[in-house]
Scaffold this active site. Sequence first.
Site, PDB file in Angstrom:
ATOM      1  N   GLY A  49      10.068  23.995 -26.848  1.00 31.71           N
ATOM      2  CA  GLY A  49      10.826  24.355 -26.459  1.00 31.71           C
ATOM      3  C   GLY A  49      12.479  24.968 -26.571  1.00 31.71           C
TER       4      GLY A  49
ATOM      5  N   GLY B  29      11.573  26.896 -29.868  1.00 31.74           N
ATOM      6  CA  GLY B  29       9.130  28.326 -29.409  1.00 31.74           C
ATOM      7  C   GLY B  29      10.428  28.954 -28.435  1.00 31.74           C
TER       8      GLY B  29
ATOM      9  CG  ASN C 251       9.900  17.697 -31.141  1.00 34.46           C
ATOM     10  OD1 ASN C 251       8.798  18.014 -30.633  1.00 34.46           O
ATOM     11  ND2 ASN C 251       9.916  16.786 -29.722  1.00 34.46           N
TER      12      ASN C 251
ATOM     13  CG  LEU D  17      15.520  21.356 -44.412  1.00 36.55           C
ATOM     14  CD1 LEU D  17      15.399  20.216 -45.617  1.00 36.55           C
ATOM     15  CD2 LEU D  17      16.294  20.116 -43.563  1.00 36.55           C
TER      16      LEU D  17
ATOM     17  CB  ALA E 157      21.591  27.200 -43.250  1.00 38.20           C
TER      18      ALA E 157
ATOM     19  CB  CYS F 113      19.988  21.852 -36.152  1.00 36.69           C
ATOM     20  SG  CYS F 113      18.686  22.603 -35.083  1.00 36.69           S
TER      21      CYS F 113
ATOM     22  CE  LYS G  62      26.569  26.230 -29.376  1.00 41.57           C
ATOM     23  NZ  LYS G  62      26.005  26.681 -30.942  1.00 41.57           N
TER      24      LYS G  62
ATOM     25  NE  ARG H 226      17.549  18.587 -28.547  1.00 41.74           N
ATOM     26  CZ  ARG H 226      17.542  19.795 -28.627  1.00 41.74           C
ATOM     27  NH1 ARG H 226      15.896  19.141 -29.117  1.00 41.74           N
ATOM     28  NH2 ARG H 226      17.453  20.378 -29.072  1.00 41.74           N
TER      29      ARG H 226
HETATM   30  C1  UDX Z   1      13.202  21.125 -32.145  1.00 41.61           C
HETATM   31  C2  UDX Z   1      14.023  20.378 -33.399  1.00 41.61           C
HETATM   32  O1  UDX Z   1      14.760  20.749 -32.960  1.00 41.61           O
HETATM   33  C3  UDX Z   1      13.826  21.477 -34.363  1.00 41.61           C
HETATM   34  O2  UDX Z   1      14.877  21.104 -35.518  1.00 41.61           O
HETATM   35  C4  UDX Z   1      12.660  22.262 -35.342  1.00 41.61           C
HETATM   36  O3  UDX Z   1      13.414  23.288 -36.219  1.00 41.61           O
HETATM   37  C5  UDX Z   1      11.861  22.526 -34.419  1.00 41.61           C
HETATM   38  O4  UDX Z   1      11.656  21.476 -33.121  1.00 41.61           O
HETATM   39  P1  UDX Z   1      13.066  22.210 -30.547  1.00 41.61           P
HETATM   40  O5  UDX Z   1      12.834  23.308 -29.843  1.00 41.61           O
HETATM   41  O6  UDX Z   1      14.558  21.595 -30.209  1.00 41.61           O
HETATM   42  O7  UDX Z   1      13.212  21.722 -32.270  1.00 41.61           O
HETATM   43  O8  UDX Z   1      12.602  20.607 -29.630  1.00 41.61           O
HETATM   44  P2  UDX Z   1      12.344  21.229 -28.576  1.00 41.61           P
HETATM   45  O9  UDX Z   1      12.889  21.167 -27.412  1.00 41.61           O
HETATM   46  O10 UDX Z   1      12.026  19.377 -28.723  1.00 41.61           O
HETATM   47  O11 UDX Z   1      11.144  21.852 -28.597  1.00 41.61           O
HETATM   48  C6  UDX Z   1       9.978  21.381 -29.112  1.00 41.61           C
HETATM   49  C7  UDX Z   1       8.366  20.621 -27.794  1.00 41.61           C
HETATM   50  O12 UDX Z   1       7.638  20.406 -28.979  1.00 41.61           O
HETATM   51  C8  UDX Z   1       8.347  19.967 -27.179  1.00 41.61           C
HETATM   52  O13 UDX Z   1       8.321  21.293 -26.075  1.00 41.61           O
HETATM   53  C9  UDX Z   1       7.445  19.194 -26.931  1.00 41.61           C
HETATM   54  O14 UDX Z   1       6.623  18.889 -26.141  1.00 41.61           O
HETATM   55  C10 UDX Z   1       6.498  19.748 -27.867  1.00 41.61           C
HETATM   56  N1  UDX Z   1       5.291  19.266 -28.935  1.00 41.61           N
HETATM   57  C11 UDX Z   1       5.960  18.688 -29.618  1.00 41.61           C
HETATM   58  C12 UDX Z   1       3.897  19.834 -28.992  1.00 41.61           C
HETATM   59  O15 UDX Z   1       4.074  20.959 -27.318  1.00 41.61           O
HETATM   60  N2  UDX Z   1       3.075  19.453 -29.466  1.00 41.61           N
HETATM   61  C13 UDX Z   1       3.812  18.107 -29.855  1.00 41.61           C
HETATM   62  O16 UDX Z   1       2.906  17.180 -30.717  1.00 41.61           O
HETATM   63  C14 UDX Z   1       4.677  17.606 -30.132  1.00 41.61           C
HETATM   64  C1  UDX Z   2      22.211  24.657 -35.376  1.00 43.47           C
HETATM   65  C2  UDX Z   2      22.898  26.343 -36.615  1.00 43.47           C
HETATM   66  O1  UDX Z   2      23.924  27.156 -35.793  1.00 43.47           O
HETATM   67  C3  UDX Z   2      21.633  27.102 -36.045  1.00 43.47           C
HETATM   68  O2  UDX Z   2      22.229  28.011 -37.415  1.00 43.47           O
HETATM   69  C4  UDX Z   2      20.638  26.289 -36.409  1.00 43.47           C
HETATM   70  O3  UDX Z   2      19.585  27.154 -36.208  1.00 43.47           O
HETATM   71  C5  UDX Z   2      20.652  24.512 -35.483  1.00 43.47           C
HETATM   72  O4  UDX Z   2      21.861  24.309 -35.889  1.00 43.47           O
HETATM   73  P1  UDX Z   2      23.366  24.281 -32.948  1.00 43.47           P
HETATM   74  O5  UDX Z   2      23.090  22.959 -33.227  1.00 43.47           O
HETATM   75  O6  UDX Z   2      22.785  25.013 -31.885  1.00 43.47           O
HETATM   76  O7  UDX Z   2      22.724  25.392 -34.137  1.00 43.47           O
HETATM   77  O8  UDX Z   2      24.322  24.824 -32.878  1.00 43.47           O
HETATM   78  P2  UDX Z   2      26.511  24.918 -33.410  1.00 43.47           P
HETATM   79  O9  UDX Z   2      26.800  26.171 -32.892  1.00 43.47           O
HETATM   80  O10 UDX Z   2      26.358  25.491 -34.646  1.00 43.47           O
HETATM   81  O11 UDX Z   2      26.844  24.059 -33.602  1.00 43.47           O
HETATM   82  C6  UDX Z   2      26.908  22.794 -33.839  1.00 43.47           C
HETATM   83  C7  UDX Z   2      27.516  21.595 -33.165  1.00 43.47           C
HETATM   84  O12 UDX Z   2      29.192  22.123 -34.353  1.00 43.47           O
HETATM   85  C8  UDX Z   2      28.416  21.693 -32.261  1.00 43.47           C
HETATM   86  O13 UDX Z   2      28.654  20.314 -31.491  1.00 43.47           O
HETATM   87  C9  UDX Z   2      29.965  22.226 -32.097  1.00 43.47           C
HETATM   88  O14 UDX Z   2      30.514  22.163 -31.414  1.00 43.47           O
HETATM   89  C10 UDX Z   2      30.534  21.967 -33.339  1.00 43.47           C
HETATM   90  N1  UDX Z   2      31.289  22.316 -33.661  1.00 43.47           N
HETATM   91  C11 UDX Z   2      31.170  24.369 -34.622  1.00 43.47           C
HETATM   92  C12 UDX Z   2      32.441  22.091 -34.082  1.00 43.47           C
HETATM   93  O15 UDX Z   2      32.817  21.099 -34.079  1.00 43.47           O
HETATM   94  N2  UDX Z   2      33.781  23.062 -35.553  1.00 43.47           N
HETATM   95  C13 UDX Z   2      32.782  24.652 -35.533  1.00 43.47           C
HETATM   96  O16 UDX Z   2      33.535  25.058 -36.556  1.00 43.47           O
HETATM   97  C14 UDX Z   2      32.121  25.063 -35.200  1.00 43.47           C
END
Ligand code: UDX
Ligand code: UDX
Length: 458
Positions: free
Chosen positions: A13, A16, A90, A220, A222, A275, A338, A345
């Site tokens: 995802g 990964g 996930n 968590l 952070a 997240c 963003k 999501r």
């Molecule tokens: C997700 C969460 O959002 C994040 O908080 C966490 O730290 C890591 O997992 P992300 O990579 O963004 O991060 O999720 P996603 O894009 O949904 O990727 C997860 C992948 O795992 C999917 O492609 C899904 O198909 C796969 N998966 C899920 C497996 O291969 N096996 C499983 O049993 C379940």
């Molecule tokens: C976040 C963390 O930053 C990253 O370290 C962690 O691994 C995953 O979660 P991400 O969700 O990809 O990353 O985006 P981030 O840039 O943190 O923004 C999160 C949300 O906050 C967005 O909707 C963004 O628009 C919003 N945001 C960010 C604000 O509204 N104001 C700000 O000043 C900064």
Amino acid sequence: MPFEKNILCIGAGYVGGPTMAMIAAKCPQYKVVVVDINPEKIRAWNNGPLPIYEPGLDEVVNKARNKNLFFSTEIEKGIKEADIIFVSVNTPTKTFGQGAGQAADLQYWEKTARQILAQSDRCKIIVEKSTLPVRTAEAMERILNNNPKGLHFEVLSNPEFLAEGSAIRDLEKPDRVLIGSHETPEGLQARRELVEIYANWVAKEHIIESNIWSAELSKLTANAFLAQRISSINSISALCEKTEADINEVAYAIGTDSRIGPHFLKASVGFGGSCFKKDILNLVYICQSYGLTEVAAYWESVVKINEWQEKRFVQNMLANMFNTVAGKKIALFGFAFKAHTGDTRESAAIYVTRWLADENARIVITDPQALDNAKLDLADIKEKIEFETDPYRAAQGAHAIALLTEWPLYRSLDYARILKTMAQPAFIFDGRNILDHPKLFKMGFNVFAIGKAALKHF
Ligand code: UDX
Ligand code: UDX
């Protein structure tokens, strides 16, 4: 020549895929295999277009793919061959049973652990990449190490801090890499092996080592702190709108205090992403389960302020558009959570759209990357929504524009041209404070930004 190490990642995802591509690109001496249960996703990683939009990702993948980076659905084969297994599946919020709406749903994680055990005939290092509740490693080790084969699995926590849209930069030059392990001889040995991987391109002083529970909890924490800054500034934005203070000026003034710092102080329609909400609710649930009611309530309020901010945005639209948007066309500029990502999501745009749809507005959504995801998110109300790639066409005949994602392109549009095609009086609600508000007002728009006095002609 054989590879020095065989690395496997389960879960291709947002986390990964880019993380493994970076490891492979930086470490040609390792073989990196990324597996996923979703064959469509694997096909896309192999043949393109890549399943996620992330600036710079194509180049990194192209550099290593089919040399030492492989994408596959053969999970069992991947497990058998691997020395180190990253798990990046996930961990969504539970939707059922105890902890529904707050706790992390660990079913994929547990299933993955059992699969690793079933396919292993030698000891392996397991690395938690997914964000997990503190002490998850304990449960995983129980599953993995209670085996009749006499195998020992060392579980490490190596949370990913990359942000979407800047994932490649974050991976290439991370503020820090965090590696947590048990402080036993086996744990420390496994920790050294993981440090060695990152040390191929990350300076040692940026690699932080800790005990495993600190690493799990740090991730968590952070995210909770980052989100808390946004909720803090958003709460003050509401006060600015009442008092003629300007949120940008306040944010600048406080951010120049080096103890506070300038980052994550942009007031907005609300934070989204996969997240923040999930991880904070998870933290809340953990605190509650340890009887820490006040701590739980404190962090929960960060999420509550965010929901309130999203709702407030729509209420503000309604109040200023003469208390009705029924039948009025409204153009939403941006749907991604963003800029620089197609990910939607938990995007504030989802909530804004649904509330406007409940008010019977005619909604047109435009976004340079996120329309496919938007269609999936809104599948149940698709008859109420139009999707349009061209922002000029999206705004044609609209009563209002609501800017929900800070895509730079929305800054450079010809708003005088747009205004001429809109219904009058025309409204702009800038949910990201990126537009030139006085200029738009002079043109004839009624302009409403976050945390600023309204600019209206009536
Ligand atoms: C997700 C969460 O959002 C994040 O908080 C966490 O730290 C890591 O997992 P992300 O990579 O963004 O991060 O999720 P996603 O894009 O949904 O990727 C997860 C992948 O795992 C999917 O492609 C899904 O198909 C796969 N998966 C899920 C497996 O291969 N096996 C499983 O049993 C379940
Ligand atoms: C976040 C963390 O930053 C990253 O370290 C962690 O691994 C995953 O979660 P991400 O969700 O990809 O990353 O985006 P981030 O840039 O943190 O923004 C999160 C949300 O906050 C967005 O909707 C963004 O628009 C919003 N945001 C960010 C604000 O509204 N104001 C700000 O000043 C900064």
